[in-house]
Motif scaffolding. Structure first.
Motif, mmCIF file in Angstrom:
data_model
loop_
_atom_site.group_PDB
_atom_site.id
_atom_site.type_symbol
_atom_site.label_atom_id
_atom_site.label_comp_id
_atom_site.label_asym_id
_atom_site.label_seq_id
_atom_site.Cartn_x
_atom_site.Cartn_y
_atom_site.Cartn_z
ATOM 1 N N GLY A 162 19.465 31.596 2.542
ATOM 2 C CA GLY A 162 19.955 31.602 3.926
ATOM 3 C C GLY A 162 19.474 30.380 4.690
ATOM 4 O O GLY A 162 20.214 29.788 5.478
ATOM 5 N N ILE A 163 18.228 29.977 4.443
ATOM 6 C CA ILE A 163 17.701 28.762 5.077
ATOM 7 C C ILE A 163 18.442 27.536 4.559
ATOM 8 O O ILE A 163 18.797 26.638 5.320
ATOM 9 C CB ILE A 163 16.182 28.633 4.816
ATOM 10 C CG1 ILE A 163 15.432 29.720 5.579
ATOM 11 C CG2 ILE A 163 15.668 27.255 5.218
ATOM 12 C CD1 ILE A 163 13.966 29.788 5.246
ATOM 13 N N PHE A 164 18.716 27.507 3.253
ATOM 14 C CA PHE A 164 19.399 26.353 2.669
ATOM 15 C C PHE A 164 20.813 26.182 3.222
ATOM 16 O O PHE A 164 21.333 25.071 3.239
ATOM 17 C CB PHE A 164 19.453 26.472 1.147
ATOM 18 C CG PHE A 164 18.116 26.354 0.475
ATOM 19 C CD1 PHE A 164 17.838 27.095 -0.652
ATOM 20 C CD2 PHE A 164 17.137 25.517 0.966
ATOM 21 C CE1 PHE A 164 16.615 27.005 -1.284
ATOM 22 C CE2 PHE A 164 15.914 25.409 0.356
ATOM 23 C CZ PHE A 164 15.643 26.166 -0.776
ATOM 24 N N THR A 192 3.517 34.816 2.214
ATOM 25 C CA THR A 192 2.704 33.633 2.512
ATOM 26 C C THR A 192 3.340 32.381 1.924
ATOM 27 O O THR A 192 3.459 31.347 2.583
ATOM 28 C CB THR A 192 1.279 33.812 1.962
ATOM 29 O OG1 THR A 192 0.719 34.982 2.531
ATOM 30 C CG2 THR A 192 0.415 32.611 2.278
ATOM 31 N N ARG A 193 3.776 32.495 0.669
ATOM 32 C CA ARG A 193 4.406 31.341 0.018
ATOM 33 C C ARG A 193 5.723 30.975 0.680
ATOM 34 O O ARG A 193 6.055 29.798 0.785
ATOM 35 C CB ARG A 193 4.626 31.629 -1.463
ATOM 36 C CG ARG A 193 3.341 31.673 -2.246
ATOM 37 C CD ARG A 193 3.587 31.993 -3.686
ATOM 38 N NE ARG A 193 2.318 32.141 -4.383
ATOM 39 C CZ ARG A 193 2.153 31.828 -5.634
ATOM 40 N NH1 ARG A 193 3.157 31.372 -6.347
ATOM 41 N NH2 ARG A 193 0.981 31.989 -6.206
ATOM 42 N N LEU A 194 6.476 31.963 1.133
ATOM 43 C CA LEU A 194 7.733 31.683 1.822
ATOM 44 C C LEU A 194 7.460 30.949 3.139
ATOM 45 O O LEU A 194 8.179 30.013 3.491
ATOM 46 C CB LEU A 194 8.502 32.973 2.082
ATOM 47 C CG LEU A 194 9.856 32.820 2.746
ATOM 48 C CD1 LEU A 194 10.774 31.957 1.878
ATOM 49 C CD2 LEU A 194 10.484 34.174 2.991
ATOM 50 N N GLY A 195 6.412 31.368 3.841
ATOM 51 C CA GLY A 195 6.038 30.665 5.069
ATOM 52 C C GLY A 195 5.659 29.221 4.787
ATOM 53 O O GLY A 195 6.034 28.304 5.510
ATOM 54 N N ALA A 196 4.907 29.009 3.706
ATOM 55 C CA ALA A 196 4.520 27.648 3.324
ATOM 56 C C ALA A 196 5.751 26.832 2.928
ATOM 57 O O ALA A 196 5.867 25.655 3.269
ATOM 58 C CB ALA A 196 3.516 27.681 2.174
ATOM 59 N N LEU A 197 6.687 27.463 2.213
ATOM 60 C CA LEU A 197 7.920 26.779 1.820
ATOM 61 C C LEU A 197 8.738 26.368 3.045
ATOM 62 O O LEU A 197 9.238 25.242 3.117
ATOM 63 C CB LEU A 197 8.768 27.679 0.911
ATOM 64 C CG LEU A 197 10.119 27.138 0.491
ATOM 65 C CD1 LEU A 197 9.952 25.906 -0.383
ATOM 66 C CD2 LEU A 197 10.913 28.207 -0.229
ATOM 67 N N THR A 198 8.832 27.246 4.007
ATOM 68 C CA THR A 198 9.561 26.936 5.234
ATOM 69 C C THR A 198 8.905 25.771 5.967
ATOM 70 O O THR A 198 9.588 24.868 6.461
ATOM 71 C CB THR A 198 9.616 28.177 6.146
ATOM 72 O OG1 THR A 198 10.208 29.249 5.413
ATOM 73 C CG2 THR A 198 10.427 27.914 7.395
ATOM 74 N N ASP A 199 7.569 25.776 6.022
ATOM 75 C CA ASP A 199 6.848 24.678 6.666
ATOM 76 C C ASP A 199 7.083 23.366 5.922
ATOM 77 O O ASP A 199 7.308 22.325 6.535
ATOM 78 C CB ASP A 199 5.351 24.990 6.728
ATOM 79 C CG ASP A 199 4.570 23.919 7.459
ATOM 80 O OD1 ASP A 199 4.989 23.549 8.582
ATOM 81 O OD2 ASP A 199 3.556 23.448 6.920
ATOM 82 N N LEU A 200 7.060 23.409 4.592
ATOM 83 C CA LEU A 200 7.300 22.199 3.804
ATOM 84 C C LEU A 200 8.721 21.676 3.997
ATOM 85 O O LEU A 200 8.931 20.462 4.058
ATOM 86 C CB LEU A 200 7.030 22.468 2.325
ATOM 87 C CG LEU A 200 5.561 22.616 1.939
ATOM 88 C CD1 LEU A 200 5.442 23.043 0.482
ATOM 89 C CD2 LEU A 200 4.807 21.326 2.183
ATOM 90 N N GLN A 201 9.697 22.573 4.098
ATOM 91 C CA GLN A 201 11.071 22.137 4.342
ATOM 92 C C GLN A 201 11.181 21.420 5.689
ATOM 93 O O GLN A 201 11.872 20.406 5.807
ATOM 94 C CB GLN A 201 12.030 23.327 4.321
ATOM 95 C CG GLN A 201 12.305 23.844 2.937
ATOM 96 C CD GLN A 201 13.204 25.057 2.958
ATOM 97 O OE1 GLN A 201 13.169 25.866 3.877
ATOM 98 N NE2 GLN A 201 14.017 25.185 1.925
#
Length: 113
Positions: free
Chosen positions: A20-22, A73-82
């Motif tokens: 959905g983010i992509f 937690t990993r999804l939050g980190a992934l969103t921040d990295l994006q």
């Protein structure tokens, strides 16, 4: 069957959310690519619902809760990295434009003797 494992439910939700983010990150100029991610997001959400319904309303074990918290937690980190990658792309684009203008100005400058 390996889809009976309860770990697949949060994984399917995470994949749905990530796709959905992509949709929004690739939507500019690539509508077919964005549509593919939208379809994947819907399919993963549908799969997660089906897996949840098949599993029933069993309470999560402590291991499952820990895994879910880790995935979140990993999804939050992934969103921040994006977000950070998008900022870096903008900065690189800006630097490329500045360098191109500088080179163009040097070519148009007066001849040196």
């Amino acid at each position: 069957m390996w889809f009976k494992s309860p770990i697949w439910i949060p994984i399917a939700w995470v994949l749905s959310f990530a796709n959905g983010i992509f949709v929004f990150t690739v939507g500019n100029g690539q509508p077919a690519h964005a549509a593919g991610h939208a379809l994947l997001a819907i399919l993963f959400a549908f799969g997660a619902q089906r897996l949840s319904a098949r599993r029933g309303r069993e309470p999560l074990t402590s291991e499952e809760r820990q895994t879910l918290a880790d995935l979140e937690t990993r999804l939050g980190a992934l969103t921040d990295l994006q977000r950070r990658v998008a900022e870096l792309e903008e900065r690189v684009d800006f630097a490329e434009r500045v360098l191109a203008q500088q080179r163009e100005g040097q070519r148009l400058g007066p001849p040196r003797s």
